[in-house]
Each structure stands twice: as structure tokens, then as C-alpha cells.
Write a protein that holds these residues in place. Structure first.
Motif, PDB file in Angstrom:
ATOM      1  N   UNK A   1      14.926  20.568   0.012  1.00 53.08           N
ATOM      2  CA  UNK A   1      15.451  19.545  -0.555  1.00 53.08           C
ATOM      3  C   UNK A   1      16.288  19.782  -1.718  1.00 53.08           C
TER       4      UNK A   1
ATOM      5  N   UNK B  88       0.847  -1.313   0.030  1.00 55.09           N
ATOM      6  CA  UNK B  88      -0.017  -0.120   0.026  1.00 55.09           C
ATOM      7  C   UNK B  88       0.806   1.347  -0.091  1.00 55.09           C
ATOM      8  N   UNK B  89       2.086   1.167   0.434  1.00 54.42           N
ATOM      9  CA  UNK B  89       2.835   2.646   0.659  1.00 54.42           C
ATOM     10  C   UNK B  89       3.541   2.992  -0.752  1.00 54.42           C
TER      11      UNK B  89
ATOM     12  N   UNK C 194       6.970  15.201  -7.804  1.00 48.46           N
ATOM     13  CA  UNK C 194       7.666  14.172  -8.388  1.00 48.46           C
ATOM     14  C   UNK C 194       8.992  14.409  -8.682  1.00 48.46           C
TER      15      UNK C 194
ATOM     16  N   UNK D 275      10.652  22.065  -0.497  1.00 46.79           N
ATOM     17  CA  UNK D 275      11.009  21.563  -1.674  1.00 46.79           C
ATOM     18  C   UNK D 275      12.510  22.158  -1.954  1.00 46.79           C
TER      19      UNK D 275
ATOM     20  N   UNK E 115      16.443  13.415  -6.140  1.00 49.03           N
ATOM     21  CA  UNK E 115      17.132  12.898  -5.071  1.00 49.03           C
ATOM     22  C   UNK E 115      17.264  11.285  -4.863  1.00 49.03           C
TER      23      UNK E 115
ATOM     24  N   UNK F  33       9.130  12.915   1.410  1.00 49.21           N
ATOM     25  CA  UNK F  33       8.250  14.019   1.736  1.00 49.21           C
ATOM     26  C   UNK F  33       7.686  14.914   0.429  1.00 49.21           C
ATOM     27  N   UNK F  34       8.690  15.060  -0.640  1.00 47.44           N
ATOM     28  CA  UNK F  34       8.409  15.753  -1.849  1.00 47.44           C
ATOM     29  C   UNK F  34       7.443  14.777  -2.537  1.00 47.44           C
ATOM     30  N   UNK F  35       7.606  13.536  -2.733  1.00 50.32           N
ATOM     31  CA  UNK F  35       6.773  12.711  -3.561  1.00 50.32           C
ATOM     32  C   UNK F  35       5.392  12.771  -2.873  1.00 50.32           C
ATOM     33  N   UNK F  36       5.103  12.597  -1.495  1.00 46.01           N
ATOM     34  CA  UNK F  36       3.864  12.668  -0.973  1.00 46.01           C
ATOM     35  C   UNK F  36       3.255  13.824  -1.181  1.00 46.01           C
TER      36      UNK F  36
ATOM     37  N   UNK G  69       3.527   4.058   7.864  1.00 44.12           N
ATOM     38  CA  UNK G  69       4.412   3.352   6.636  1.00 44.12           C
ATOM     39  C   UNK G  69       5.090   2.309   6.959  1.00 44.12           C
TER      40      UNK G  69
ATOM     41  N   UNK H 157       9.798   2.699   3.617  1.00 50.93           N
ATOM     42  CA  UNK H 157       9.087   2.325   2.399  1.00 50.93           C
ATOM     43  C   UNK H 157       9.698   2.739   0.935  1.00 50.93           C
TER      44      UNK H 157
ATOM     45  N   UNK I  91      10.180  -0.092  -1.666  1.00 48.31           N
ATOM     46  CA  UNK I  91       8.975  -0.141  -2.645  1.00 48.31           C
ATOM     47  C   UNK I  91       9.097   0.767  -4.183  1.00 48.31           C
ATOM     48  N   UNK I  92       9.878   1.873  -3.796  1.00 43.29           N
ATOM     49  CA  UNK I  92       9.675   2.858  -4.980  1.00 43.29           C
ATOM     50  C   UNK I  92      11.229   3.223  -5.678  1.00 43.29           C
TER      51      UNK I  92
ATOM     52  N   UNK J 198       3.016  20.286  -9.447  1.00 46.00           N
ATOM     53  CA  UNK J 198       3.909  20.486 -10.635  1.00 46.00           C
ATOM     54  C   UNK J 198       3.215  21.080 -11.763  1.00 46.00           C
TER      55      UNK J 198
ATOM     56  N   UNK K 105      17.317   9.301  -7.582  1.00 47.50           N
ATOM     57  CA  UNK K 105      18.384   8.955  -8.838  1.00 47.50           C
ATOM     58  C   UNK K 105      19.808   8.998  -8.275  1.00 47.50           C
TER      59      UNK K 105
ATOM     60  N   UNK L 102      11.517   0.689  -9.094  1.00 43.55           N
ATOM     61  CA  UNK L 102      11.229   1.293 -10.604  1.00 43.55           C
ATOM     62  C   UNK L 102      12.148   2.515 -10.974  1.00 43.55           C
ATOM     63  N   UNK L 103      12.928   2.924 -10.265  1.00 45.07           N
ATOM     64  CA  UNK L 103      13.838   3.936 -10.786  1.00 45.07           C
ATOM     65  C   UNK L 103      15.291   3.289 -10.865  1.00 45.07           C
TER      66      UNK L 103
ATOM     67  N   UNK M 159      12.405  12.493  -7.609  1.00 53.69           N
ATOM     68  CA  UNK M 159      13.121  11.737  -8.646  1.00 53.69           C
ATOM     69  C   UNK M 159      14.721  12.029  -8.656  1.00 53.69           C
TER      70      UNK M 159
ATOM     71  N   UNK N 298       1.296   0.435   5.246  1.00 54.38           N
ATOM     72  CA  UNK N 298       1.971   0.172   4.112  1.00 54.38           C
ATOM     73  C   UNK N 298       2.737  -0.771   3.548  1.00 54.38           C
TER      74      UNK N 298
END
Lengths: 452, 255
Positions: free
Chosen positions: A419, A257-258, B65, A416, B71, B58-61, B147, B96, B100-101, A403, B73, B104-105, B69, B151
């Protein structure tokens, strides 16, 4: 007389079949407005989830009593349909209880069993109606949940009243039938008293044969036409879940789910920026990031919306909603469905093509404040008895806000920026990242101090 | 990690410290406690130190995106450069995302949350709880992190770790799959809550206090902040403490 009844019946059956197939076609096309997403891997696992969650109603039994009552309605609905088959055949052929002859004494047992189920449906639906109207279960109250105002509130009660009327019709019809059998009425072959309706026979004591026949016929017509109307009605109602629960659980997410879905269109751009790839000549810039309207969501998000029966378990578990924020996962699903219905009406009125109405799911239905209140805790996803995922929609809408519209709360923009510049969400120097290690050595390391 | 790589050494596991574990004063104590446990168990581990970046969670949530990505990468580049195979982290959000993420990268690693890793160390006899504070008879309640729990279906590992303390583990009404969020996930940590009638962490702390536990065990830096604030809000900081699993284990070992 018989031939008129047969004609009316066949005409009604045909009309219902036409209306339902038309509506199914529209809903199917509307769901396919969504983006492609492959949900056909691991068929064995998917089938097992569908059998447990939809067929076996596993998640409904989280609340055992309600689970049991709901199962009674569900089992009644599925099994009583076998009797509907007899009714339909009788209606078309002008016969009466066509299965009674061939099945012999087993017929009485079978009808008795159906009656038992009908009684279960009757009792369960009555309890559900009491819960909605008198006990005022919190999650159904429009005073507390604005999405339950008006039609959804009425819809929920209407369905229950519908089912109660249908069950009363079938039980009293059988009782009148038995009474007619006792009188030796010509068209009512003896099939014996039935398990439940025999107790209703005293209601008909003293009725003339003509009155009994009239009641039996009226109840028969009320029952079968009721079922027809109900079948059409449910395609416009939250009650569609009885059909869509099956495909919706089958095609549910198998990933943890996460996990958030990756955006490959961004990956390519990031790789170019990091010098890992060069700009391909045929690079397509997506016209939109994230989701603004229903067509930006996936077909599964849209099927989720049509599968929602507005039970509100998601909302009752949502930490944002519990603490009085505007977010309600149920409303997210209902808004998505309302928007879809708008789009589908728009398409019907414009020869199958959607004409821009200057509206969108984000903004006209779902507000930013709702999206911002989400903690992505997955409680809504966990709760849904038919595996709907409101969070997936929320996150896609957030992606659009941030975005595409470059719109976010100031503190998020700050995060952001941190980061991007110092690789941490707070304003700390990346060079200080390892300062904690001094606390390990200060208090005396034990053995492995080369942890760097 | 750079040092180990230069000496041609391969660590058993890479400890992913995370931003809170690196910068947040309260959570740095958890990092230190966990490192002390690893040291005392003789685990050969490495950290990335200043080469580590935020996983991007935190950026993705929050919907960004692109930043996520970027960070992710660069983290994958660093992890792959050191040929990292196994990662342990004390943050469920890092856990998490890494687990899990990143695949994909292109980043594929075996990722464990420190609750799972601690359980393995305890089960293998590498961590023995003696020499420190006694927990027998003390009431501890565990707050499930979203999470970790929903999650990623990790519900039992943290409880097994707590059971090793021989304390009296009491559950809140909403626990495991029904566990109530602390209120900080999904980017909420980095913004003010939306208007409402109550803060989520207050709702949760009330439930935790109802158990009568004197210790609230957490396994996430965000939960740590929210639960600690909740306890302060209820003016119970004298009688009720919030600790991470690693801190409790370190206390029991007298580290």
C-alpha cells in the motif's frame, strides 16, 4: 417486638442504601477512567432508541418466545417494585399492608395483578434455569466457551434461583396472609383472597394461627431482605444490565456501523508529511497509539463492559467463533470488565490512585490471536440487545498492536508495504491499474468509450 | 477523468474501480460488465485510471491508521482536484470508506454502491433486461456483504436488482442483518486465518449450497473470492456459479 422489627428493618435499609451508593460511586468513577467522547448529540433520536431498545426490549423479540419470557421477568421486576414500596413503608412504620385501607377494593385488584406478574417471573425464570442447566443452550456452555467457566456460569444460575425464591416468598406470604384473614387474626385486616395465592391456601390448611403468623413473617423478611441482598449483589454481577441498559442504549453510536472513528492525532502528522500543514510549535505527540489498557478506551467502551449480561448472542453470531477460532466478542467485553474491576480494586487500595501493576487489557486479558481472528463483520454489534460494541474495542487494540508495538502478521506487513509503495494491497504496478479497460474496447465499446 | 476535465466535461458519476476491480483477474470481469452496462445505458461516467489509489480500508481495519490516512488524503486531493461530487463503486469496502470515513478527513461526496446505482438505472428505465440470457425459473441466492448490509444497511437494493432478472430468489438461513460473513473482511483477505476448526467461507458455502441455488450472487470482490473458493472446495464449480450483480445484469442484456 414491633419496635425491634422496625429497628432491624431501618438498619438493613440504611446499610443497603449505603452499600449501593458506594458501589455506584465506584463504578461511575471507573467508567470515567475512559477517554472523553461526546455522545450527547441528537437527544431526540437517542431517547427514541432508548425507549425502543431498552424500555421496549425491541431486540429481545428477535427470538419471540425468549423475548416474551424475558419481558415477563422485566415487567415483573419493574411493576412489583410498587409493592416493594408498600413493604418498605410497612417495615419503617411498623404497619401491615398500609395501602390496603386507602385503596379499598382496588387493593385486591392491584395485588392480584402483582401476583400474576410474580407467577410470570416464576415460570420464566424456571424455564431459563432449565435452559441453562438441563437443555444446555450452546452459548452458555463452559465446555464450548472458556469465558463461561466458573463464576459467570454460577452467577447466571444464582440470579435465577434468587428470583425464583423471591417470587415463591411473596406468593406464599400472601397465601398465609389470606389464611390469617380467614381466621380473623388481629393484625391481618381483611383484604380478600388474591388472584394467584388463593390457590396456594390449601398448603396452609390446618396450620395454627401462630404457625401462620411465623410463616407470613418469615416470608415477608425473606422477600424484602432478599431484594436488599439482590440489589447489592447485582452491582457486582452481570445483572447490572437491568440498570445500565438504559444509559447504554441512550449513548449508543448513531453513525453507520461500518464507520471507524478517525484518529485526529494521526491526521495532523499525515498533513505535515504531505506538506499540507507545517509542524505547529505546540504539537503534542500522543503517548500511545490505539488502546493497550482500559484507560485508553473511551468511557462508552467501559460502560459497554458493565452493561454486558453475558448472554452470548454476539459470540453465537461471530463467524470466527462459529468456526472455532479463539475470538469471542462476549469474552472481549468480560475481559474489559474484569480488568476494570481489577483497576478499581487497585485504586481503592491505594487511596484513589492507580498504582502500576504491570498488567494490561491487551496481553494479560485479551490475546493477539483473538484480535487477529476478527473479520470486522459487525455481527456482534448487530446482535447485542443493549447495543454494546465489542468491535470498537477490538479495533482500538489492533491499532495499538500495529502502530505502537509495530507488531503484525508478516502478510499484513507485506500488505502495508504494498500500500505504501504501489497504493494497492497486492504487488501490482500502479501503472497497470487501468489495463482492464482494454477488455472493454476489445469486445466493442458501445457509445461512451472516453471513460478515462 | 483527466481527459474529461481537459475537455471541460463533467461526468454524471465517477466509477471508483477499486484495487480488486483493477488488478484481480476475476473481478476485472465485474468491472468490465459494469462499464458495459453504464455504456449501454448512456451514462456519462469517468474513472480515475492510474490516478486512483487504494481507499486504505484494509490498512485501517488491520490497525494501520497511518497508511490509511496517507492513502485517503491523497485520494481526497485527487477527487477534489477533479471536483468529483458523485461516486459509484462495485466494492462495499471502498463504498463504506469513501462514504463514511472520508468526510472526517475533509472528503465529502455522494457515494453509491453499484447495487444501488443499478437499481436506480433499472427503476429509471435506463437499463432494460432483454436480449440476453433468460433467468426465469433459475434459482439464485444472494450473499449479503457485511460492509454493504450491517455496516451500511443496504439490504434491499441488491435484491431489487436480482428481482429484475425474474429469477427465483432464494434466501439462505442467515441473511440480511443475520448474514454470515464470507471471512475476508477486516484484513483477513490478506492473511491466513487464525487456527480453528473450519474456514468461514466453507461454513457459508455450505449454507448457500443448501438453498439448491445454481447461482450465488455476490456484490463484493472479497466475497467473490471466498465464495468461489468455497464452491471449488466442495467441488461444485460445474453446477454452481458465483457471479456479481453486474455480471448477471450484463448477461441478461446480452452484453
Amino acid at each position: 417486638m414491633a419496635i425491634i422489627q422496625q429497628t432491624i428493618f431501618i438498619a438493613a435499609l440504611g446499610a443497603v442504601a449505603w452499600l449501593i451508593s458506594r458501589r455506584v460511586g465506584i463504578i461511575g468513577r471507573t467508567i470515567r477512567l475512559g477517554k472523553e467522547e461526546n455522545r450527547t448529540d441528537q437527544p431526540g433520536k437517542r431517547l427514541s432508541i432508548m425507549m425502543r431498545v431498552a424500555f421496549g426490549q425491541k431486540k429481545m423479540f428477535d427470538r419471540p418466545l425468549i423475548g416474551f419470557l424475558h419481558f415477563a421477568v422485566y415487567a415483573g421486576f419493574i411493576l412489583i417494585n410498587i409493592e416493594v414500596l408498600e413493604i418498605v413503608l410497612d417495615g419503617i412504620l411498623g404497619t401491615h399492608r398500609i395501602f390496603a385501607g386507602p385503596l379499598g377494593s382496588f387493593y385486591g385488584v392491584l395485588i392480584g395483578f402483582f401476583e400474576l406478574l410474580a407467577l410470570g417471573v416464576l415460570i420464566s425464570c424456571s424455564i431459563f434455569l432449565i435452559r441453562r442447566s438441563i437443555l444446555k443452550v450452546e452459548r452458555f456452555q463452559p465446555s464450548r466457551h472458556r469465558e463461561m467457566t466458573g463464576w459467570p456460569q454460577l452467577d447466571g444460575k444464582l440470579i435465577l434461583v434468587f428470583e425464583i425464591v423471591l417470587m415463591i416468598a411473596i406468593l406464599t406470604m400472601n397465601a398465609a396472609d389470606s389464611a390469617l384473614q380467614d381466621l380473623g387474626s388481629a393484625h391481618y385486616p381483611v383484604a380478600g383472597d388474591f388472584l394467584i395465592s388463593q390457590w396456594l391456601k390449601p398448603l396452609f390448611s390446618g396450620w395454627s394461627e401462630g404457625a401462620l403468623i411465623a410463616y407470613e413473617r418469615i416470608a415477608w423478611w425473606v422477600h424484602i431482605l432478599g431484594i436488599f441482598v439482590f440489589a447489592v449483589y447485582l452491582t457486582y454481577s452481570k445483572h447490572l444490565h437491568i440498570a445500565l441498559a438504559f444509559p447504554n442504549t441512550y449513548f449508543s453510536r448513531l453513525e453507520p456501523k461500518g464507520e471507524m472513528k478517525n484518529m485526529p492525532e494521526i491526521t495532523q502528522e499525515v498533513k505535515i508529511m504531505l506538506g499540507l500543514e507545517t509542524q505547529p510549535a505546540d504539537a503534542v505527540v500522543p503517548e500511545r497509539f490505539g488502546a493497550k489498557d482500559v484507560a485508553d478506551l473511551t468511557w462508552k467502551n467501559l460502560m459497554d463492559a458493565y452493561s454486558c449480561t453475558e448472554c452470548g448472542r454476539c459470540t453465537a453470531a461471530c463467524p470466527a467463533n462459529i468456526t472455532g477460532k479463539k475470538l469471542s466478542p462476549r469474552k472481549i467485553m468480560m475481559d474489559t470488565r474484569d480488568r476494570l474491576e481489577d483497576v478499581s480494586r487497585n485504586m481503592l487500595a491505594n487511596k484513589g490512585k492507580f498504582v502500576n501493576d504491570n498488567k494490561s487489557l491487551l496481553g494479560d486479558y485479551i490475546q493477539e490471536e483473538e484480535l487477529l481472528a476478527c473479520t470486522t463483520c459487525n455481527a456482534c454489534v448487530q446482535e447485542c440487545p443493549v447495543l454494546i460494541n465489542p468491535l470498537d474495542i477490538i479495533l482500538q487494540l489492533r491499532r495499538h498492536k500495529v502502530m505502537d508495538e509495530a507488531h503484525a502478521p508478516g502478510s499484513w506487513n507485506m500488505m502495508f508495504q504494498n500500500l505504501d509503495t504501489n497504493q494497492a494491497p497486492w504487488k501490482f504496478s500502479p501503472g497497470d491499474r487501468f489495463n482492464w479497460a482494454s477488455a472493454v474496447t476489445d469486445s466493442g465499446p458501445e457509445g461512451n468509450s472516453t471513460a478515462s | 477523468m483527466a481527459e474529461m476535465a481537459a475537455n471541460n466535461e463533467t461526468p454524471e458519476v465517477l466509477f471508483w474501480v477499486g484495487c480488486a476491480g483493477s488488478f484481480d483477474d476475476r473481478y476485472k470481469k465485474v468491472t468490465v460488465a459494469f462499464v458495459k452496462i453504464l455504456n449501454s445505458a448512456g451514462v456519462k461516467f469517468a474513472v480515475l485510471g492510474t490516478e486512483e489509489s487504494c481507499t486504505g480500508d484494509p490498512a485501517r481495519r488491520a490497525g494501520n491508521e497511518f497508511t490509511f490516512q496517507m492513502l485517503a488524503m491523497s485520494n481526497i486531493q485527487v477527487l477534489d482536484m477533479y471536483n468529483v461530487k458523485k461516486i459509484v463503486t462495485a466494492c462495499p469496502h471502498c463504498f463504506n470508506t469513501l462514504k463514511n470515513e472520508y468526510p472526517a478527513l475533509g472528503g465529502n461526496y455522494e457515494v453509491l454502491h453499484h447495487s444501488e446505482y443499478l437499481q436506480q438505472l433499472i427503476d429509471a428505465g435506463r437499463v432494460r433486461l432483454q436480449g440476453g440470457e433468460a433467468f426465469k425459473g433459475r434459482k439464485i441466492t444472494f450473499h449479503d456483504s457485511c460492509y454493504l448490509g450491517r455496516a451500511n444497511d443496504v439490504y434491499e437494493a441488491p435484491r431489487h436488482v436480482l428481482e429484475a432478472l425474474d429469477a427465483d430468489l432464494v434466501e439462505m438461513k442467515r441473511c440480511r442483518t443475520k448474514g454470515l460473513c464470507c471471512g475476508a473482511g477486516g484484513g483477513q483477505m490478506f492473511k491466513e486465518p487464525e487456527p480453528g476448526k473450519k474456514d468461514v467461507n466453507i461454513e457459508r458455502i455450505e449454507e448457500a449450497l443448501q438453498t439448491g441455488a445454481d447461482t450465488i450472487a455476490v456484490a463484493c470482490p472479497f466475497c467473490m473470492v471466498m465464495m468461489t473458493d468455497g464452491v471449488k472446495n466442495k467441488e461444485k464449480e460445474q453446477s454452481v456459479k458465483v457471479y456479481d450483480l453486474a455480471e448477471l445484469i450484463a448477461q441478461a442484456k446480452g452484453l
